[in-house]
Design an enzyme around this catalytic site. Structure first.
Site, short mmCIF file in Angstrom:
data_model
loop_
_atom_site.label_atom_id
_atom_site.label_comp_id
_atom_site.label_asym_id
_atom_site.label_seq_id
_atom_site.Cartn_x
_atom_site.Cartn_y
_atom_site.Cartn_z
N HIS A 276 0.86 -1.19 0.00
CA HIS A 276 0.00 0.00 0.00
C HIS A 276 0.89 1.24 0.00
O HIS A 276 1.80 1.36 0.84
CB HIS A 276 -0.91 0.01 1.23
CG HIS A 276 -1.97 -1.04 1.19
ND1 HIS A 276 -2.31 -1.80 2.29
CD2 HIS A 276 -2.77 -1.47 0.17
CE1 HIS A 276 -3.28 -2.65 1.97
NE2 HIS A 276 -3.58 -2.46 0.69
N GLU B 24 1.71 3.61 3.18
CA GLU B 24 2.24 2.98 4.39
C GLU B 24 3.77 3.00 4.31
O GLU B 24 4.39 2.08 3.77
CB GLU B 24 1.67 1.58 4.53
CG GLU B 24 0.15 1.61 4.63
CD GLU B 24 -0.49 0.23 4.67
OE1 GLU B 24 0.25 -0.78 4.69
OE2 GLU B 24 -1.74 0.17 4.67
N HIS C 181 3.30 -3.65 6.92
CA HIS C 181 2.30 -2.62 6.64
C HIS C 181 2.20 -1.67 7.84
O HIS C 181 2.80 -1.90 8.89
CB HIS C 181 0.92 -3.26 6.43
CG HIS C 181 0.79 -4.03 5.16
ND1 HIS C 181 0.01 -3.60 4.11
CD2 HIS C 181 1.33 -5.21 4.76
CE1 HIS C 181 0.08 -4.48 3.12
NE2 HIS C 181 0.88 -5.47 3.50
N GLU D 247 1.60 -5.41 11.03
CA GLU D 247 1.07 -4.05 11.11
C GLU D 247 1.89 -3.29 12.15
O GLU D 247 1.88 -3.63 13.33
CB GLU D 247 -0.40 -4.08 11.51
CG GLU D 247 -1.31 -4.77 10.50
CD GLU D 247 -1.59 -3.92 9.26
OE1 GLU D 247 -1.19 -2.74 9.25
OE2 GLU D 247 -2.21 -4.43 8.32
#
Length: 335
Positions: A57, A60, A154, A217
């Site tokens: 993404h 990010e 991410h 994450e």
């Protein structure tokens, strides 16, 4: 993190400006740019094959900065490399634009789903990343290199009560206790086990290559230059230890929490409504019976045994996940 900040900045600038510069590496490391933003590093001897990916993404950025710093350290010889390594900087056009994606959410296009997606940047890139990952593991297999690891890094759109966590894809092969020890050494707050297949990069790598693969994450999505990489120092140190083949760092945080996905909330039409404040954080615990979402007469209610919400987002396209409801799970290893 020991690296030249100037060299890191140069590497990042080259990547974002589509300049492929041959970096010097210590003797014994074979370095090959396989695609724009995809670098394969093969030492003379390796006992594992590791894929590190970031920027799937484009908004990010912290993991991209982390990988650029790691690449600077590897190039300078400050970071030893005793594993086969594939470094992937994912969605470069979106990173340059500062957008999550340009045409389609790339992290929903793996496992061949790119063939049914809107033609564009992300569908093309997902196809190429599948190919280079397959070639990398085939080469490692030919050299007798096992096991296989993949960390897809991410950052989250919204805040989180557990700021750093791992998502383990649904899988049919064994995940070893050693992999959870690696995640533990990253000082992660939580681990979430998916229960259904998906189009993520980590699911593709896990399912196709029987790899120990997960999505990491690491905090909240911020623009380039706004990240505090010291917050992710434990993850950086754990990755560096894995690459060097040295003992993992000792955990310094409270024990990881473990969760399993109890239900996926799938949006199917424009009538979908999510009954949550826009600022609600990931891992917020909701009251049992709460009507969390509705669509065309269907109502999703929070169950007493699964009250935690993850990734609530009513703005996703129809057919995609608008949230996950979680229940607690047993730890996967003994600390």
């Amino acid at each position: 993190m020991t690296f030249s900040a100037e060299k890191q900045a140069d590497i990042l600038s080259d990547l974002l400006n589509c300049r492929r510069r041959d970096l010097p590496f210590p003797a014994g490391i074979e370095a090959t740019w396989l695609e724009e933003g995809v670098l394969q590093l093969i030492p003379r001897q390796a006992s594992a094959a590791l894929v590190l990916s970031a920027g799937i993404h484009g908004n990010e950025t912290a993991p991209v900065e982390m990988l650029a710093a790691l690449l600077a350290s590897l190039s300078s010889g400050q970071q030893p490399l005793n594993q086969a390594l594939l470094l992937i900087f994912g969605n470069l056009p979106a990173l340059r634009a500062g957008k999550r994606y340009l045409h389609s959410d790339m992290n929903r296009l793996f496992g061949g789903r790119h063939r049914q997606a809107m033609p564009g940047n992300e569908s093309r890139r997902a196809a190429r990343l599948e190919k280079v990952t397959s070639d990398f593991f085939q080469r490692a297999d030919a050299a007798g290199v096992l096991p296989r690891y993949h960390l897809d890094m991410h950052t989250a759109i919204r805040g989180s009560r557990f700021p750093q966590f791992a998502l383990i894809p649904s899988h049919h092969h064994d995940y070893q206790a050693e992999f959870y020890v690696l995640l533990d050494a990253c000082d992660l707050d939580a681990v979430v086990q998916h229960t259904a297949p998906g189009g993520t990069f980590s699911h593709f790598v896990s399912e196709t290559f029987r790899a120990q693969s997960c999505t990491l994450e690491l905090g909240k999505a911020l623009p380039f230059g706004s990240n505090t990489l010291s917050r992710f120092a434990a993850t950086d140190l754990a990755i560096r230890a894995l690459l060097a083949g040295t003992p993992l760092p000792t955990r310094t945080q409270p024990p990881m929490r473990f969760f399993t996905v109890a239900e996926s909330i799938i949006k199917t039409s424009s009538s979908f409504r999510l009954n949550l404040d826009a600022a609600v954080e990931n891992f917020t615990q909701l009251p049992a019976g709460y009507a969390i979402a509705s669509e065309n007469g269907k109502i999703w209610r929070v169950e007493d045994a699964a009250p935690w919400i993850l990734f609530p987002n009513a703005r996703v396209a129809p057919g995609l996940r608008a949230g996950l409801l979680l229940k607690p799970a047993a730890a996967r290893f003994s600390s």
